[in-house]
Write a protein that holds these residues in place. Sequence first.
Motif, short mmCIF file in Angstrom:
data_model
loop_
_atom_site.label_atom_id
_atom_site.label_comp_id
_atom_site.label_asym_id
_atom_site.label_seq_id
_atom_site.Cartn_x
_atom_site.Cartn_y
_atom_site.Cartn_z
N ARG A 90 18.76 109.83 51.33
CA ARG A 90 19.29 110.61 50.21
C ARG A 90 20.71 111.08 50.51
O ARG A 90 21.64 110.87 49.72
CB ARG A 90 18.37 111.82 49.99
CG ARG A 90 18.74 112.67 48.81
CD ARG A 90 17.75 113.83 48.75
NE ARG A 90 18.04 114.71 47.66
CZ ARG A 90 17.25 114.89 46.60
NH1 ARG A 90 16.12 114.23 46.50
NH2 ARG A 90 17.58 115.72 45.64
N THR A 116 27.41 111.00 41.32
CA THR A 116 26.00 110.77 41.61
C THR A 116 25.12 111.57 40.66
O THR A 116 25.42 112.72 40.35
CB THR A 116 25.64 111.18 43.05
OG1 THR A 116 25.96 112.57 43.24
CG2 THR A 116 26.41 110.36 44.07
N MET A 117 24.05 110.94 40.18
CA MET A 117 23.01 111.66 39.44
C MET A 117 21.70 111.37 40.16
O MET A 117 21.30 110.21 40.27
CB MET A 117 22.95 111.20 37.98
CG MET A 117 24.27 111.46 37.24
SD MET A 117 24.12 111.55 35.42
CE MET A 117 23.59 109.90 35.00
N ILE A 118 21.09 112.45 40.66
CA ILE A 118 19.91 112.30 41.52
C ILE A 118 18.68 112.80 40.79
O ILE A 118 18.71 113.88 40.18
CB ILE A 118 20.11 113.10 42.82
CG1 ILE A 118 21.34 112.57 43.56
CG2 ILE A 118 18.86 113.03 43.70
CD1 ILE A 118 21.70 113.35 44.80
N MET A 119 17.60 112.04 40.82
CA MET A 119 16.38 112.47 40.15
C MET A 119 15.17 112.22 41.04
O MET A 119 14.96 111.11 41.53
CB MET A 119 16.23 111.69 38.84
CG MET A 119 14.95 112.03 38.10
SD MET A 119 14.96 111.43 36.41
CE MET A 119 15.94 112.71 35.61
N ASN A 120 14.39 113.28 41.26
CA ASN A 120 13.09 113.14 41.91
C ASN A 120 12.10 112.75 40.83
O ASN A 120 11.61 113.62 40.10
CB ASN A 120 12.67 114.46 42.55
CG ASN A 120 13.66 114.92 43.60
OD1 ASN A 120 14.10 114.15 44.44
ND2 ASN A 120 14.03 116.19 43.54
N PHE A 121 11.83 111.47 40.72
CA PHE A 121 11.06 111.00 39.57
C PHE A 121 9.69 111.66 39.46
O PHE A 121 9.21 111.96 38.36
CB PHE A 121 10.93 109.47 39.60
CG PHE A 121 11.36 108.85 38.32
CD1 PHE A 121 12.68 108.51 38.12
CD2 PHE A 121 10.46 108.67 37.28
CE1 PHE A 121 13.10 107.96 36.92
CE2 PHE A 121 10.87 108.13 36.06
CZ PHE A 121 12.18 107.77 35.88
N ASN A 166 8.48 114.61 40.15
CA ASN A 166 8.25 115.94 39.59
C ASN A 166 9.28 116.36 38.54
O ASN A 166 9.08 117.34 37.84
CB ASN A 166 8.18 117.01 40.69
CG ASN A 166 9.53 117.26 41.34
OD1 ASN A 166 10.31 116.32 41.51
ND2 ASN A 166 9.83 118.50 41.68
N GLU A 167 10.36 115.61 38.40
CA GLU A 167 11.38 116.02 37.42
C GLU A 167 11.29 115.22 36.12
O GLU A 167 11.72 115.69 35.08
CB GLU A 167 12.78 115.88 38.02
CG GLU A 167 13.02 116.90 39.14
CD GLU A 167 14.35 116.72 39.85
OE1 GLU A 167 14.74 117.64 40.59
OE2 GLU A 167 15.00 115.66 39.71
N ALA A 168 10.76 113.99 36.20
CA ALA A 168 10.72 113.15 35.00
C ALA A 168 9.26 112.89 34.61
O ALA A 168 8.39 113.70 34.88
CB ALA A 168 11.47 111.85 35.26
N ARG A 180 14.17 104.59 45.65
CA ARG A 180 13.25 104.66 46.80
C ARG A 180 11.83 104.69 46.28
O ARG A 180 11.44 105.56 45.52
CB ARG A 180 13.52 105.90 47.65
CG ARG A 180 12.34 106.26 48.58
CD ARG A 180 12.71 107.17 49.71
NE ARG A 180 13.45 106.44 50.71
CZ ARG A 180 13.50 106.77 52.01
NH1 ARG A 180 12.85 107.82 52.47
NH2 ARG A 180 14.21 106.05 52.85
#
Lengths: 315, 315, 315
Positions: free
Chosen positions: B51, B65-70, B72-74, B110
Amino acid sequence: MKNFISLKDLPNFDECIKQAMEFKKNPFSYKHIGEGKTIGMLFFNPSLRTRLSTQLAAQNLGLKTMIMNFTNEAWALEFDDGVEMRGIRSEHVKEAAAVVSQYCDMIAIRAFASLTNKDQDESEIVLKSFSKYSNKPIINMESATSHPFQAIADAMTIKENITPHKPKIVLTWAPHPKALPHAVGNSFTRMIDYFDANYVITQPKGYELDKRITKNATVTYDQEKALEDADFVYAKNWASYSQYGKILRTDKKWMLTKDKMSLTNNAKFMHCLPIRRNIVVTDDVLDNENSLVIEQANNRTFAAQSVLKTLLDNG
Amino acid sequence: MKNFISLKDLPNFDECIKQAMEFKKNPFSYKHIGEGKTIGMLFFNPSLRTRLSTQLAAQNLGLKTMIMNFTNEAWALEFDDGVEMRGIRSEHVKEAAAVVSQYCDMIAIRAFASLTNKDQDESEIVLKSFSKYSNKPIINMESATSHPFQAIADAMTIKENITPHKPKIVLTWAPHPKALPHAVGNSFTRMIDYFDANYVITQPKGYELDKRITKNATVTYDQEKALEDADFVYAKNWASYSQYGKILRTDKKWMLTKDKMSLTNNAKFMHCLPIRRNIVVTDDVLDNENSLVIEQANNRTFAAQSVLKTLLDNG
Amino acid sequence: MKNFISLKDLPNFDECIKQAMEFKKNPFSYKHIGEGKTIGMLFFNPSLRTRLSTQLAAQNLGLKTMIMNFTNEAWALEFDDGVEMRGIRSEHVKEAAAVVSQYCDMIAIRAFASLTNKDQDESEIVLKSFSKYSNKPIINMESATSHPFQAIADAMTIKENITPHKPKIVLTWAPHPKALPHAVGNSFTRMIDYFDANYVITQPKGYELDKRITKNATVTYDQEKALEDADFVYAKNWASYSQYGKILRTDKKWMLTKDKMSLTNNAKFMHCLPIRRNIVVTDDVLDNENSLVIEQANNRTFAAQSVLKTLLDNG
């Protein structure tokens, strides 16, 4: 405009759409306008499109972004006045909003309907509290009762595919295993008021939207009749409004299918996403070339960018 | 290259390493090349090195950069075709990938192996689905079966410590309390093909890696024999491949110790991290001056930066 | 200074405050000083003010920010030496700190007290471990025993409201349903040493702070007596220090009320936030014009910015 809570906050809807269309052609035309300014993006709910498109829109304007998942990164908020704060809510929105508004030049908020407390949802307690205690613009990234960024993107998408004749636009309820809010249906309906269109809403008994919002629409319980000669079909689930938040039926009779689409005037298919395939709509409708759903999502960036630009112009 | 899924996507491995080495000396030599572009980083699993190093690499090139924890966020993603999406998976990858690829100029992902379904893991369903439905480059930040950023960083680290003679490089299985994927072992093995080395893999019975990947290596069950005269020793746990995802033994016999390292040619010690001390390896090996693990992690930044630069050159 | 762990690390307290005040007037006066550098912000606990204000401070100086919620985005850390890492802690801080310090030019950390293990809390194991194994400056964003950013912001706020006479400053314990750390009380007390003030701490029996820290203060069990003629009243809950981490009383007798404030010299009210209304303090005190809590939070940005600037000057 001070805040962007709903479409009626826009100083000029047509100018907003026009600006959004121009950003779609040239996203960096105002890339320095937000320099030295910061947007705070506060999420009380999951988000994919809204999170990424609003962040991108802000960055295209030179704004810095600070993103916070309020539910797990910060403190649970209390919204009621005068209470003894003895429970899990360790910070009052009065402080949180005042504080965050000192760090940010504008604050965008996503806070879904509870679907358990109609009065609280309709009072838009999260957005209203933040706008009351913040001295910076508050931006709606989907609230309990409306989703105006989505509506602007939908308006762009309709304009990009407008018919030479007065279009027939149909909003049809569709099935879903979970209880969903009315925000998208509400904002889409309010947005259609800016169009010269034949607008029809169709849903099963018990699923009628708030009549104050649908007063200019033709409302019918006959889905097939509604779809006849439609130019645009927007499918969307929502929970019952009258029996607030309830799921009244679980059958698939109202799922949008290719057969039903054959009743239309070769209609374009629209949905805000995420969409449950073969529940809301069949694969063959969603994967058809008439589906506009991916372009609707694309337009979200420029819808947000147009609104942020207007707020920056004011500030 | 269109996507960076595995090492073989690289147009030229040696050029990639060379570019990475140059970035290590001068991280900002192409600091404007990514300007006006955005990388989306999507995480389906925890990440520390990947990361931060990938984010840093992107920023060094001027990328946003646009970071997303898929997770729990999406929205939970559905990957199967034709299903009735009635469960917890509320969005299909078909829409998610198409949408995200409109907001980003490249998408890094990832997504670890499940270790429960070999066919699904080997089909690389997450990365393959995203690359199928995205129209932007997809970048592997560790997938079910490979971890090419790690392999490039490992190659840099070996080159920085290369012996004057043809090196003996040993990959040894080591114990671990949890079932771990094969990705690092696979990519390290594939990477060694680019070296002129004597490459030996050693593991207990039942822990053999996929034979299609190890076909050019000497494979032995005798760890001590394998370590003899080694110049580099890479320790790594993985679950059984033949009894897919299973842990077959829980003893510490295969832990790498100072005694075992004394069999080597004063070998350098390597591991991708995170590492469990006194399970995988004893403190005295890890804390020894011959340990390269921190430098391997450092090289991750420049490995990623070299790959991103190549993708930007193409775009 | 090498690290910013506590106030005594500051080369010059008065200069730090002066610089912070100047940043408040002109946040962008050194907007290029951090260019090409990156701050890593690692959170082991929730954060609203600290997260946003430190991020904003960094951005005002041109620093890039990389933010990580360690507890759910990375690997659980082991801090003890020599252990067999067989449990849920999959990475040792020795590696994590060394690795992160390669990616970042400075590392800011939030790691609250456990309140279960006094020795471990007082050893500041998280911050000390990171500073031991990192080769970059470590910055305290609230540790087990101190919160120096808050203290600097509090000092600024007192200076902005300073009385013409030598002020009486009172720190009063207040009730709270949860066990809270001593960090804020400790750092506020240490900070007051830099002022020419009459400093009084008041708390119930059993809630005395660490006597090594309060040695220069007047300590009393009589809250009303303490409040008499006070110019500043800082309310704060903390758990028992002698019966470490325990809650000894749950009544509201020590809540700060308008009646109690009437004993003061029209005192300003201070609190670090978040604050539980009608538990710690009544609404009418918090909402009174004498409340400085929102300005304290505002000053957090400039406190952090001043410290970061000093670290950048050194580097």
